[in-house]
Design a protein around this motif. Structure first.
Motif, PDB file in Angstrom:
ATOM      1  N   UNK A 164       0.860  -1.189   0.000  1.00 27.49           N
ATOM      2  CA  UNK A 164       0.000   0.000   0.000  1.00 27.49           C
ATOM      3  C   UNK A 164       0.890   1.232   0.000  1.00 27.49           C
ATOM      4  N   UNK A 165       0.275   2.381  -0.145  1.00 23.72           N
ATOM      5  CA  UNK A 165       1.048   3.626  -0.085  1.00 23.72           C
ATOM      6  C   UNK A 165       1.720   3.773   1.277  1.00 23.72           C
ATOM      7  N   UNK A 193       1.017 -11.274   1.552  1.00 22.00           N
ATOM      8  CA  UNK A 193      -0.143 -11.541   2.384  1.00 22.00           C
ATOM      9  C   UNK A 193      -0.076 -12.920   3.021  1.00 22.00           C
ATOM     10  N   UNK A 194       0.233 -12.971   4.280  1.00 26.80           N
ATOM     11  CA  UNK A 194       0.281 -14.234   5.022  1.00 26.80           C
ATOM     12  C   UNK A 194       0.353 -13.910   6.506  1.00 26.80           C
ATOM     13  N   UNK A 195      -0.274 -14.747   7.314  1.00 30.04           N
ATOM     14  CA  UNK A 195      -0.280 -14.513   8.756  1.00 30.04           C
ATOM     15  C   UNK A 195       1.036 -14.887   9.415  1.00 30.04           C
ATOM     16  N   UNK A 196       1.929 -15.537   8.684  1.00 32.55           N
ATOM     17  CA  UNK A 196       3.210 -15.926   9.254  1.00 32.55           C
ATOM     18  C   UNK A 196       4.024 -14.676   9.594  1.00 32.55           C
ATOM     19  N   UNK A 214       3.899  -7.451  10.294  1.00 36.96           N
ATOM     20  CA  UNK A 214       3.473  -6.056  10.445  1.00 36.96           C
ATOM     21  C   UNK A 214       2.214  -5.954  11.301  1.00 36.96           C
ATOM     22  N   UNK A 215       1.287  -6.888  11.117  1.00 34.41           N
ATOM     23  CA  UNK A 215       0.038  -6.859  11.884  1.00 34.41           C
ATOM     24  C   UNK A 215       0.283  -7.034  13.386  1.00 34.41           C
ATOM     25  N   UNK A 388      -2.278  -3.625   6.974  1.00 38.43           N
ATOM     26  CA  UNK A 388      -2.109  -4.156   5.631  1.00 38.43           C
ATOM     27  C   UNK A 388      -2.443  -5.658   5.593  1.00 38.43           C
ATOM     28  N   UNK A 389      -3.092  -6.083   4.543  1.00 32.70           N
ATOM     29  CA  UNK A 389      -3.381  -7.508   4.274  1.00 32.70           C
ATOM     30  C   UNK A 389      -4.122  -8.197   5.408  1.00 32.70           C
TER      31      UNK A 389
END
Length: 398
Positions: A164-165, A193-196, A214-215, A388-389
């Motif tokens: 993303x920006x 994109x992955x929860x790992x 990041x999440x 993100x994601x």
């Protein structure tokens, strides 16, 4: 040592399978074999091999590969056989300096010889692999780029990016601060994109962050710490050094157990290594070097180095949770996605955060300046980065 001593013996002439039974008279280094009307006068120095047997000893006149060799078997006690062997070795040692060295080794105690062999092999191995390290300096950095790009094509075709920006802004600012001045590499970060919760770098400077990292990150400094670690892998050319070591090891094994150089098997093996080496885990030494180097990068820009340690602590907790949930049933699609993702992270990611490594990292961080800058973007942008994601994280958790 032997003064006109006679022993029962057998003589094989190398032609007939039936031996001549008789006696051998030993005086000095001369062996006189007598059997009825047959007599052979031999010198101990003539025999190319001496073998101890359960009945005494066996002396071989010439190497078997030349032709079937005459053999003299002497029936005697173990003590006399040992004495005769010592006399034979002494005669061989007097032939030349090379023989003196070789047969001196043969005289050594087997345990001492074994220990010496291990030491010699260790020394040779040490300088061999040190030499391989130096070979990397002769390889242009452009080769790192080519190797990285070949793997990047495979990764980009299998994983969905969700930049993303906000992520572009965050990593652009972070790279400006962390990448050392004068770096020959062009770094770029993509989010998968992955929860790992992990990240890895390719030798061409392309760095991948899984959105789960990041999440779940507790702060910007965690992500920046991981970024610095991955940059260190690239700057220290760990991918190429891995490749050179693996190729050198393959060559060494080929030369020891039987080279496949004649039919190009070695080149084929080396090619296979070249296509997969970039997805091998780094050695403990490389991980340590990346840890130390990343801390230096952060401190040079007055960035806080504690984020990397915080990330490793969370990784340790994640691994424990992942192990405990292995026996639980999960949604088939989510599990398949996790297996595919894990197959890459197992290869490409940093090593698991062991207690020993975390202690070393903690000691390293505490021994220097702490760094005051903990943010490279605003809180608003950081929140957007962490969001993100999220659809991948939510689908993996179902």
């Amino acid at each position: 040592m032997f003064q006109n001593q006679t022993f029962t013996s057998r003589y094989f002439d190398g032609v007939s399978a039936v031996p001549e039974e008789g006696t051998v008279l030993i005086h000095g280094q001369t062996l006189d074999f007598l059997s009825g009307e047959v007599a052979h006068k031999l010198n101990l120095l003539q025999f190319t091999e001496f073998t101890l047997t359960h009945k005494g000893c066996k002396l071989t006149l010439m190497p078997d590969e030349v032709k079937e060799s005459p053999v003299l078997e002497i029936i005697c006690s173990k003590e006399d056989a040992k004495k005769l062997e010592s006399l034979w070795i002494q005669s061989k040692k007097n032939e030349s300096h090379a023989h003196a060295f070789f047969y001196s080794i043969r005289e050594m105690n087997p345990l001492v010889l074994g220990a010496l062999s291990i030491i010699i092999v260790g020394i040779i191995g040490f300088f061999y692999f040190k030499g391989l390290e130096m070979v990397t300096n002769l390889i242009p950095v452009s080769m790192d780029k080519q190797l990285g790009e070949s793997v990047q094509l495979k990764i980009d075709s299998q994983f969905q990016e969700c930049n993303t920006k906000a992520t572009d802004r965050f990593f652009t600012e972070a790279l400006k601060k962390v990448v050392p001045k004068g770096s020959p590499h062009q770094f770029k970060v993509s989010v998968i994109g992955s929860a790992i919760p992990n990240a890895f770098a390719l030798s061409n400077g392309k760095i991948y962050f899984f959105s789960g990292l990041l999440n779940d990150a507790k702060s910007q400094e965690e992500v920046i710490g991981v970024l610095a670690h991955e940059i260190a892998h690239v700057e220290k050319r760990h991918h190429m050094r891995n490749l050179v070591k693996a190729g050198g090891t393959s060559l060494a094994i080929s030369l020891v157990v039987g080279p496949g150089l004649g039919n190009m098997e070695f080149l084929e093996t080396f090619t296979e290594i070249g296509s997969t080496i970039l997805v091998l885990k780094f050695s403990r030494d490389f991980e340590t070097e990346a840890d130390v180097t990343s801390i230096a990068y952060l401190r040079n820009q007055n960035l806080s180095p504690s984020g990397l340690l915080s990330f490793f602590k969370r990784m340790q907790e994640f691994e424990k949770e992942n192990t405990e949930s292995d026996d639980n049933q999960t949604d088939k699609n989510a599990k398949n996605d996790q297996v595919v993702t894990q197959s890459f992270t197992d290869f490409l990611s940093t090593h698991p955060a062991t207690e020993e490594r975390m202690k070393s990292l903690k000691s390293l961080i505490e021994s220097g300046k702490k760094g005051t800058i903990k943010k490279v973007v605003s809180d608003k942008t950081w929140k957007e980065v962490q969001a993100v994601c999220l659809e991948f994280k939510n689908s993996d958790s179902k």
